[in-house]
Design an enzyme around this catalytic site. Structure first.
Site, PDB file in Angstrom:
ATOM      1  N   GLU A   1     -19.170  55.917   1.484  1.00  0.00           N
ATOM      2  CA  GLU A   1     -18.292  57.077   1.410  1.00  0.00           C
ATOM      3  C   GLU A   1     -16.847  56.647   1.647  1.00  0.00           C
ATOM      4  O   GLU A   1     -16.512  56.129   2.706  1.00  0.00           O
ATOM      5  CB  GLU A   1     -18.734  58.115   2.448  1.00  0.00           C
ATOM      6  CG  GLU A   1     -20.131  58.648   2.174  1.00  0.00           C
ATOM      7  CD  GLU A   1     -20.781  59.262   3.404  1.00  0.00           C
ATOM      8  OE1 GLU A   1     -20.082  59.435   4.426  1.00  0.00           O
ATOM      9  OE2 GLU A   1     -21.992  59.550   3.356  1.00  0.00           O
TER      10      GLU A   1
ATOM     11  N   GLU B   1     -26.452  60.190   2.678  1.00  0.00           N
ATOM     12  CA  GLU B   1     -26.927  58.869   3.087  1.00  0.00           C
ATOM     13  C   GLU B   1     -28.361  58.598   2.640  1.00  0.00           C
ATOM     14  O   GLU B   1     -28.694  57.489   2.224  1.00  0.00           O
ATOM     15  CB  GLU B   1     -26.815  58.718   4.600  1.00  0.00           C
ATOM     16  CG  GLU B   1     -25.396  58.584   5.129  1.00  0.00           C
ATOM     17  CD  GLU B   1     -24.670  59.908   5.272  1.00  0.00           C
ATOM     18  OE1 GLU B   1     -23.477  59.908   5.627  1.00  0.00           O
ATOM     19  OE2 GLU B   1     -25.298  60.962   5.019  1.00  0.00           O
TER      20      GLU B   1
ATOM     21  N   PHE C   1     -20.783  55.104  10.198  1.00  0.00           N
ATOM     22  CA  PHE C   1     -21.173  55.108  11.603  1.00  0.00           C
ATOM     23  C   PHE C   1     -22.679  54.890  11.733  1.00  0.00           C
ATOM     24  O   PHE C   1     -23.458  55.381  10.907  1.00  0.00           O
ATOM     25  CB  PHE C   1     -20.803  56.424  12.287  1.00  0.00           C
ATOM     26  CG  PHE C   1     -19.321  56.646  12.441  1.00  0.00           C
ATOM     27  CD1 PHE C   1     -18.603  55.976  13.423  1.00  0.00           C
ATOM     28  CD2 PHE C   1     -18.653  57.523  11.613  1.00  0.00           C
ATOM     29  CE1 PHE C   1     -17.242  56.174  13.570  1.00  0.00           C
ATOM     30  CE2 PHE C   1     -17.290  57.736  11.743  1.00  0.00           C
ATOM     31  CZ  PHE C   1     -16.575  57.056  12.729  1.00  0.00           C
TER      32      PHE C   1
ATOM     33  N   ASP D   1     -24.613  56.320  13.702  1.00  0.00           N
ATOM     34  CA  ASP D   1     -25.245  57.634  13.842  1.00  0.00           C
ATOM     35  C   ASP D   1     -25.751  58.164  12.500  1.00  0.00           C
ATOM     36  O   ASP D   1     -26.774  58.845  12.431  1.00  0.00           O
ATOM     37  CB  ASP D   1     -24.253  58.646  14.430  1.00  0.00           C
ATOM     38  CG  ASP D   1     -23.530  58.109  15.641  1.00  0.00           C
ATOM     39  OD1 ASP D   1     -23.719  58.650  16.726  1.00  0.00           O
ATOM     40  OD2 ASP D   1     -22.760  57.150  15.490  1.00  0.00           O
ATOM     41  N   PHE D   2     -25.031  57.862  11.416  1.00  0.00           N
ATOM     42  CA  PHE D   2     -25.369  58.425  10.112  1.00  0.00           C
ATOM     43  C   PHE D   2     -26.627  57.790   9.518  1.00  0.00           C
ATOM     44  O   PHE D   2     -27.176  58.305   8.541  1.00  0.00           O
ATOM     45  CB  PHE D   2     -24.191  58.266   9.149  1.00  0.00           C
ATOM     46  CG  PHE D   2     -22.947  59.005   9.570  1.00  0.00           C
ATOM     47  CD1 PHE D   2     -22.978  59.947  10.597  1.00  0.00           C
ATOM     48  CD2 PHE D   2     -21.733  58.754   8.959  1.00  0.00           C
ATOM     49  CE1 PHE D   2     -21.837  60.628  10.989  1.00  0.00           C
ATOM     50  CE2 PHE D   2     -20.585  59.428   9.340  1.00  0.00           C
ATOM     51  CZ  PHE D   2     -20.627  60.362  10.356  1.00  0.00           C
TER      52      PHE D   2
ATOM     53  N   HIS E   1     -20.817  60.560  16.796  1.00  0.00           N
ATOM     54  CA  HIS E   1     -20.248  59.351  16.203  1.00  0.00           C
ATOM     55  C   HIS E   1     -20.235  58.174  17.182  1.00  0.00           C
ATOM     56  O   HIS E   1     -19.566  57.164  16.920  1.00  0.00           O
ATOM     57  CB  HIS E   1     -18.810  59.601  15.738  1.00  0.00           C
ATOM     58  CG  HIS E   1     -18.680  60.627  14.662  1.00  0.00           C
ATOM     59  ND1 HIS E   1     -18.754  61.973  14.921  1.00  0.00           N
ATOM     60  CD2 HIS E   1     -18.496  60.502  13.328  1.00  0.00           C
ATOM     61  CE1 HIS E   1     -18.607  62.647  13.780  1.00  0.00           C
ATOM     62  NE2 HIS E   1     -18.456  61.775  12.800  1.00  0.00           N
TER      63      HIS E   1
END
Length: 299
Positions: A12, A43, A66, A68-69, A112
């Site tokens: 992204e 994702e 990140f 987290d993603f 994040h």
């Protein structure tokens, strides 16, 4: 990417923009939109696409922004990409590299900042690489891309501005090889990512008190260089693991288990670990600072 035209990268904002952290700057201009592809906020979709492309012979790189993603693409990572080579009996390879920023700091908030790397350490078929220095980042990134297995390479947000010598030419660092950052005789500190830098500062203070510290940076969490850690603790007789992750089922516990199994008879004191406080990472700067790497193993 110059050497292998099948190599491509997706993510992204990685195209003309050059990435959220300018890590892909210049790639779009050199390789074009067919090999440097901006993705929608999906994702699960683009990781699945990369896994398919890798299984069919391409070398794929997915910039996840990140750590987290990666939770959004957990099925594609854990149930597909991590297993394809094994369940196909080696008929398919999986040269897929996922890169992401991780770590506590900068008031990025609870969505994040999560230190979730133990999730993937606990997944067969995944290699997890956590470089701390610019030199290690380049060498391990190249090794990750050239690897025929799924590799997750994580770099800490607190090290974005870190500068250091990096050769212009290509070079690799073997995945699974730890580094002895500093030699010592009294205690071994195992630390990776930004905790390596904090361990160095702590060692400097301890040296003033006559305590000689040896620092080991695993650089790769899986596969883990057990021998390097064991040999260091065998020499010092003491171990402290400094891990930004949480303590329950954390990677600090794995290192302690390894040492307990391999060199128990050489220990002179109980093994210790330091983790972040077991709470969602706060947005508030003062609260965030209070929970980062300040907690002994409790929850």
């Amino acid at each position: 990417m110059r050497a292998d035209k099948s190599t491509f990268i997706v993510g992204e904002g990685i195209g003309r923009r050059g990435g959220c952290f300018v890590e892909t700057i210049g790639l779009y201009e050199e390789f074009g939109s067919d090999r440097v592809m901006d993705m929608p906020i999906s994702e699960a979709g683009f990781v699945g696409m990369c896994a398919g492309a890798a299984a069919c012979g391409s070398r794929a790189i997915a910039n996840m922004m990140f750590l987290d993603f990666m939770a959004v693409a957990i099925d594609q990572i854990v149930n597909q990409a991590a297993k394809i080579r094994y369940i196909s009996n080696g008929q398919f390879k999986m040269p897929l590299t996922l890169t992401a920023m991780y770590g506590i700091g900068g008031s990025q908030g609870a969505h994040h900042s999560n230190p979730f790397y133990p999730w993937f350490v606990n997944t067969p078929g995944v290699k997890v690489v956590v470089p701390a220095t610019p030199y290690d980042l380049k060498g391990l990134l190249i090794s990750s891309i050239l690897d025929d297995n799924l590799v997750i390479l994580l770099h800490h947000r607190g090290l974005i501005q870190l500068k250091g010598p990096v050769p212009e030419e290509d070079y690799t660092i073997p995945i699974g090889q730890a580094e002895i950052v500093k030699e010592g005789t009294d205690i071994t500190i195992v630390a990776y990512g930004i905790m390596r830098m904090r361990a160095i500062k702590a060692a400097e203070q301890l040296e003033k008190k006559g305590i000689s510290v040896e620092i080991i940076d695993p650089r790769t969490l899986i596969p883990l260089d057990r021998n390097a850690i064991a040999q260091s603790v065998k020499k010092t007789g003491h171990l402290l693991v400094v891990d930004e992750g949480y303590s329950p089922c954390g990677f600090g516990a794995e290192i302690i288990a390894v040492v307990q199994e391999d060199v128990f008879d050489y220990l002179d004191a109980p093994l210790k670990r330091i983790h972040s406080v077991f709470v969602p990472i706060p947005y508030s700067p003062s609260l965030e600072k209070s929970c980062n790497g300040r907690c002994r193993a409790n929850y």
